[in-house]
Design an enzyme around this catalytic site. Structure first.
Site, mmCIF file in Angstrom:
data_model
loop_
_atom_site.group_PDB
_atom_site.id
_atom_site.type_symbol
_atom_site.label_atom_id
_atom_site.label_comp_id
_atom_site.label_asym_id
_atom_site.label_seq_id
_atom_site.Cartn_x
_atom_site.Cartn_y
_atom_site.Cartn_z
ATOM 1 N N HIS A 1 0.780 -1.253 0.000
ATOM 2 C CA HIS A 1 0.000 0.000 0.000
ATOM 3 C C HIS A 1 0.809 1.298 0.000
ATOM 4 O O HIS A 1 0.286 2.345 0.392
ATOM 5 C CB HIS A 1 -0.920 0.032 1.231
ATOM 6 C CG HIS A 1 -2.111 -0.875 1.172
ATOM 7 N ND1 HIS A 1 -2.082 -2.115 0.597
ATOM 8 C CD2 HIS A 1 -3.385 -0.716 1.624
ATOM 9 C CE1 HIS A 1 -3.272 -2.687 0.714
ATOM 10 N NE2 HIS A 1 -4.084 -1.857 1.315
ATOM 11 N N HIS B 1 -3.373 -1.575 -4.436
ATOM 12 C CA HIS B 1 -4.601 -0.887 -4.036
ATOM 13 C C HIS B 1 -4.656 0.462 -4.743
ATOM 14 O O HIS B 1 -3.977 1.401 -4.364
ATOM 15 C CB HIS B 1 -4.641 -0.688 -2.518
ATOM 16 C CG HIS B 1 -6.005 -0.299 -2.012
ATOM 17 N ND1 HIS B 1 -6.773 0.687 -2.603
ATOM 18 C CD2 HIS B 1 -6.742 -0.772 -0.976
ATOM 19 C CE1 HIS B 1 -7.915 0.802 -1.956
ATOM 20 N NE2 HIS B 1 -7.928 -0.079 -0.963
ATOM 21 N N HIS C 1 -11.720 -7.085 -5.255
ATOM 22 C CA HIS C 1 -11.903 -6.232 -4.075
ATOM 23 C C HIS C 1 -12.715 -4.982 -4.453
ATOM 24 O O HIS C 1 -12.320 -4.215 -5.336
ATOM 25 C CB HIS C 1 -10.507 -5.858 -3.556
ATOM 26 C CG HIS C 1 -10.523 -5.146 -2.253
ATOM 27 N ND1 HIS C 1 -10.698 -3.785 -2.158
ATOM 28 C CD2 HIS C 1 -10.363 -5.594 -0.984
ATOM 29 C CE1 HIS C 1 -10.642 -3.427 -0.885
ATOM 30 N NE2 HIS C 1 -10.442 -4.512 -0.148
ATOM 31 N N GLU D 1 -13.152 -9.262 0.556
ATOM 32 C CA GLU D 1 -13.935 -8.004 0.527
ATOM 33 C C GLU D 1 -14.390 -7.744 -0.908
ATOM 34 O O GLU D 1 -14.275 -6.631 -1.428
ATOM 35 C CB GLU D 1 -13.079 -6.842 1.039
ATOM 36 C CG GLU D 1 -12.445 -7.103 2.401
ATOM 37 C CD GLU D 1 -11.776 -5.878 3.017
ATOM 38 O OE1 GLU D 1 -10.858 -5.331 2.374
ATOM 39 O OE2 GLU D 1 -12.165 -5.475 4.126
ATOM 40 N N CYS E 1 -10.406 2.478 7.795
ATOM 41 C CA CYS E 1 -10.533 3.259 6.556
ATOM 42 C C CYS E 1 -11.867 3.998 6.468
ATOM 43 O O CYS E 1 -11.936 5.116 5.947
ATOM 44 C CB CYS E 1 -10.360 2.347 5.349
ATOM 45 S SG CYS E 1 -11.284 0.804 5.477
HETATM 46 O O1 FUB Z 1 -6.610 -1.897 2.401
HETATM 47 C C1 FUB Z 1 -6.958 -0.570 2.743
HETATM 48 C C2 FUB Z 1 -8.428 -0.483 3.022
HETATM 49 O O2 FUB Z 1 -8.732 -1.370 4.092
HETATM 50 C C3 FUB Z 1 -9.328 -0.904 1.894
HETATM 51 O O3 FUB Z 1 -9.699 0.119 1.050
HETATM 52 C C4 FUB Z 1 -10.485 -1.468 2.630
HETATM 53 O O4 FUB Z 1 -11.291 -2.291 1.829
HETATM 54 C C5 FUB Z 1 -9.831 -2.201 3.764
HETATM 55 O O5 FUB Z 1 -9.362 -3.443 3.329
HETATM 56 ZN ZN ZN Z 2 -13.405 1.211 4.642
#
Ligand code: FUB
Ligand code: ZN
Length: 613
Positions: free
Chosen positions: A138, A188, A244, A296, A380
């Site tokens: 990330h 992400h 996701h 998710e 988040c």
């Molecule tokens: O991984 C960062 C954030 O945490 C994601 O956007 C959410 O879905 C959660 O997994």
């Molecule tokens: Zn969130």
């Protein structure tokens, strides 16, 4: 100008937002925004401190000696909070908020490396890991949130300190990645939206080029090669939204930003293809997205379980953000319809009525155990809600070369600049509880332009409209009523029928077979135990009887007579014919879904039985 998304110079945008600073809201959404200011932002600040998220910055700058706390992407909670604070500060001028923002920015500044690198996880023993695992760790996601916060801070406060920090990091990233440099993309998505916004703020094309580079790197197997990381296919070869949910929706938002700047047809066609897949096969009636806890993820077509719905609050926010960008590109009301559907249902359900507690997961059915919490280890959603609700007035108006557009109805006063003419607009309304909106327009000197009023899809084309008490000439295009005239001091009254509607699912959503849910205007309703203590709402048959509206504390709740179905609870399966169901007449109450779980815990259901059987 204080835009969240600045399309004022975007060649492929039809619409430009109106500055946040020029719209003051005081209705239904205004209350949510005020609570964000009074409750959510201050309480979240305390949580950033007490959960070590700010200490991670102090640790990185060497001010304290501690282990890194929490998840590797915890910096983003701080950045999203700062973004929220930036949107609201100019209205509040609150000294405490000012002090807190300044101290957070100070911690961020002190944590930045001389070469611009800034991520508190990748410090000390983890320094060698920098840019080594874009798939999981990330880094670019965190950078994206820093950049978004910094752009918001500059646009709303006029200060450049945070912006300069973010730009220095963005320059470090542009020096690192790109053709002929390091390859890769983020596991992400988020950096794409941020880099385009930085380009819009600086006009430096290298940021836009890098956003496009990151989009084009997908499908090469550089970050896992799988659906979860949206690396299984090149972006323009995608036919379905999968993987996701938040990642997919953030990527779609970023890709739309890129399209708004470069007009790439293949990107636009992909976006439309994926929008159809989402909206007609994979989106909940609440605008929520994400059917599976596993990964998710979005799930397959028509896979929309109610109790096990994941529908993360961030995914609803992602859906809202993406549809806003599609609306800016096209001026097509179908995108505003999805924004509205998401906002009043699956997005607002994420926050409690006291502004202190949040859902991460937003099921459409529950036995009473699912409750909002003040914070999460993966937090988040709370600051994502704060930044969205803190800037919610941004989504009401836009301008185009022809005129002014109204997308959302909400009590407000706005000052809109159209071709260097100042137009004052105010809306008086109790929307979404009441479908009547009085819109006052003042143009001095009188000015000729088109007013575009959104006719929500749920109104089925039915509305009454007049100007100064007289009927008006108008036409409708892509969900907007167009009125062209010389505006001076005029009052428009528009009214949409707030009809109670029984909604059915596509038969492939087998779980909703023989069930309906109720919508009134844009609001989805549910039955919750606390309002229906005499029976289990999971057994409610609402039938076809009349449903009465009742206004309680300004909120429309619904009441009717139906049946509670019961059977022998000890037996799981019985032969048809031998099964003995009993039906008891009951009076039921339905409340807006976004308000559920604000009272005593108990079962809740959005989809209710339609008839006996
Ligand atoms: O991984 C960062 C954030 O945490 C994601 O956007 C959410 O879905 C959660 O997994
Ligand atoms: Zn969130």
């Amino acid at each position: 100008m204080a835009f969240v998304v600045d399309t004022s110079k975007s060649p492929y945008a039809l619409l430009t937002p109106v500055s946040l600073r020029d719209v003051k809201i005081s209705g239904f959404l205004g209350k949510y925004r005020q609570r964000t200011i009074d409750v959510s932002i201050p309480t979240q600040f305390e949580l950033l401190e007490s959960t070590g998220r700010l200490d991670n910055f102090r640790r990185a700058s060497g001010k304290i000696k501690k282990d890194f706390q929490g998840f590797f992407f915890n910096d983003t909670d701080v950045y999203k909070w700062l973004e929220a604070a930036s949107y609201v500060f100019p209205d509040t001028k609150d000294r405490n908020l000012d002090k807190n923002m300044k101290s957070v920015i100070n911690e961020i500044k002190d944590a930045q490396e001389p070469d611009g690198y800034l991520d508190t996880y990748f410090m000390f023993d983890k320094k060698t890991l920098r840019w080594t695992n874009l798939k999981d760790l990330h880094e670019l996601y965190c950078a994206g949130h820093l950049i978004q916060a910094a752009v918001a801070h500059k646009r709303n406060t006029g200060e450049e300190n945070l912006f300069n920090i973010a730009k220095k990091f963005a320059d470090n990233i542009t020096n690192t990645f790109g053709s002929g440099k390091k390859e890769g993309t983020s596991g992400h998505p988020e950096i794409e939206m941020a880099l385009v916004e930085l380009y819009r703020e600086t006009r430096d094309k290298k940021y836009l080029d890098l956003a496009k580079f990151f989009l084009d790197e997908r499908g090469k197997g550089l970050v896992g090669g799988d659906e979860y990381h949206i690396d299984h296919l090149p972006f323009t070869k995608l036919n379905e939204v999968t993987g996701h949910a938040v990642r997919m929706l953030y990527l779609l938002s970023g890709a739309t930003d890129i399209y708004l700047e470069n007009g790439d047809k293949a990107i636009f066609e992909t976006l439309n293809r994926l929008w159809n897949d989402l909206v007609f096969k994979k989106m909940y009636i609440t605008g929520g997205v994400g059917s599976r806890y596993e990964g998710e993820s979005i799930g397959q077509a028509y896979e929309l379980p109610n109790r096990r719905a994941y529908t993360e609050t961030c995914a609803a926010i992602g859906n809202f953000m993406w549809n806003w960008r599609m609306l800016l590109a096209t001026g097509d009301g179908k995108f505003a319809d999805v924004m509205e559907q998401t906002l009043y249902n699956g997005l607002l359900s994420g926050i409690s009525l006291d502004g202190k507690n949040y859902f991460y997961v937003n099921p459409l059915e529950d036995r009473g155990g699912h409750r909002r919490q003040p914070w999460y280890e993966v937090a988040c959603c709370p600051p994502n809600l704060a930044r969205t609700l803190g800037s919610i007035q941004n989504y009401i108006y836009t301008t185009s070369k022809d005129g002014i557009w109204i997308h959302l109805y909400e009590e407000n006063d706005a000052k809109i600049n159209l071709s260097d003419h100042e137009i004052l607009i105010s809306q008086k309304t109790k929307y979404p509880w009441d479908g009547k909106i009085k819109i006052e327009i003042s143009a001095k000197p009188p000015f000729d332009f088109t007013l575009f009023l959104r006719i929500p899809g749920w109104a089925d084309g039915k509305f009454d409209v007049d100007i100064n008490g007289k009927s008006v000439e108008h036409s409708i295009e892509k969900g907007y009523l167009k009125i062209k005239k010389t505006w001076q001091d005029d009052t428009i009254t528009i009214e949409f029928p707030m009809k109670v509607k029984r909604m059915k699912s596509n038969p492939f959503v087998r779980e909703n077979t023989d069930k309906v849910t109720i919508m009134r205007g844009p609001v989805v309703y549910c039955a919750e135990a606390c309002d229906n203590p005499a029976f289990d709402v999971w057994n409610l048959i609402i039938g076809n009887g009349k449903i009465q509206e009742k206004v309680e504390d300004g909120v429309v709740t619904l009441k009717g007579n139906g049946f509670a179905k019961t059977s022998n609870e000890e037996i799981l399966y019985q032969e048809k014919g031998k099964a003995k169901y009993t039906y008891r007449e009951v009076e039921f109450t339905l409340i807006p879904y976004h308000r559920w779980a604000n009272s005593e815990p108990g079962p809740m259901a959005v989809w209710l039985f339609d008839r006996k059987g």
